[in-house]
Motif scaffolding. Structure first.
Motif, short mmCIF file in Angstrom:
data_model
loop_
_atom_site.label_atom_id
_atom_site.label_comp_id
_atom_site.label_asym_id
_atom_site.label_seq_id
_atom_site.Cartn_x
_atom_site.Cartn_y
_atom_site.Cartn_z
N UNK A 29 0.82 -1.21 0.00
CA UNK A 29 0.00 0.00 0.00
C UNK A 29 0.86 1.26 0.00
N UNK A 30 1.87 1.27 0.84
CA UNK A 30 2.77 2.42 0.89
C UNK A 30 3.52 2.58 -0.42
N UNK A 31 4.02 1.50 -0.96
CA UNK A 31 4.76 1.54 -2.21
C UNK A 31 3.87 2.01 -3.37
N UNK A 32 2.65 1.51 -3.40
CA UNK A 32 1.74 1.84 -4.51
C UNK A 32 0.95 3.11 -4.27
N UNK A 33 1.00 3.65 -3.06
CA UNK A 33 0.28 4.88 -2.76
C UNK A 33 -1.20 4.70 -2.53
N UNK A 34 -1.60 3.54 -2.00
CA UNK A 34 -3.01 3.27 -1.69
C UNK A 34 -3.10 2.70 -0.28
N UNK A 54 -5.19 2.24 -11.44
CA UNK A 54 -4.36 1.33 -12.22
C UNK A 54 -3.16 2.08 -12.79
N UNK A 55 -3.39 3.25 -13.32
CA UNK A 55 -2.28 4.03 -13.88
C UNK A 55 -1.27 4.42 -12.81
N UNK A 56 -1.76 4.81 -11.63
CA UNK A 56 -0.86 5.20 -10.54
C UNK A 56 -0.05 4.01 -10.05
N UNK A 57 -0.72 2.87 -9.87
CA UNK A 57 -0.03 1.65 -9.42
C UNK A 57 1.03 1.25 -10.44
#
Length: 75
Positions: A29-34, A54-57
């Motif tokens: 979550x921290x790595x992907x920003x969610x 999806x684009x952000x991940x």
């Protein structure tokens, strides 16, 4: 980027799980920003990430968004 067709939600959930690898939900979550709970719900197939998510991940994890949604990409 034009998506041909979106995969079945279970297939998307499987690819989301692959992206997590050996990380726990908080780490991914921290790595992907969610939020960790949001990632968990995607991975379990309870929800499907929005195109924006999806684009952000994809950008944060270095994968093509098309792979997350369709399982392949044209490069």
């Amino acid at each position: 980027m034009i998506f041909r067709s979106m995969s079945h939600p279970d297939e998307i959930a499987q690819r989301i799980k692959q992206l997590r690898g050996l990380r726990n939900f908080r780490e991914i979550g921290q790595l992907a920003g969610v939020a960790a709970g949001q990632w968990h719900s995607w991975e379990k197939g309870k929800n499907v990430p929005t195109l924006r998510s999806v684009r952000a991940i994809a950008a944060r994890l270095g994968v093509d968004p098309e792979w997350i949604l369709e399982g392949s990409w044209t490069g």
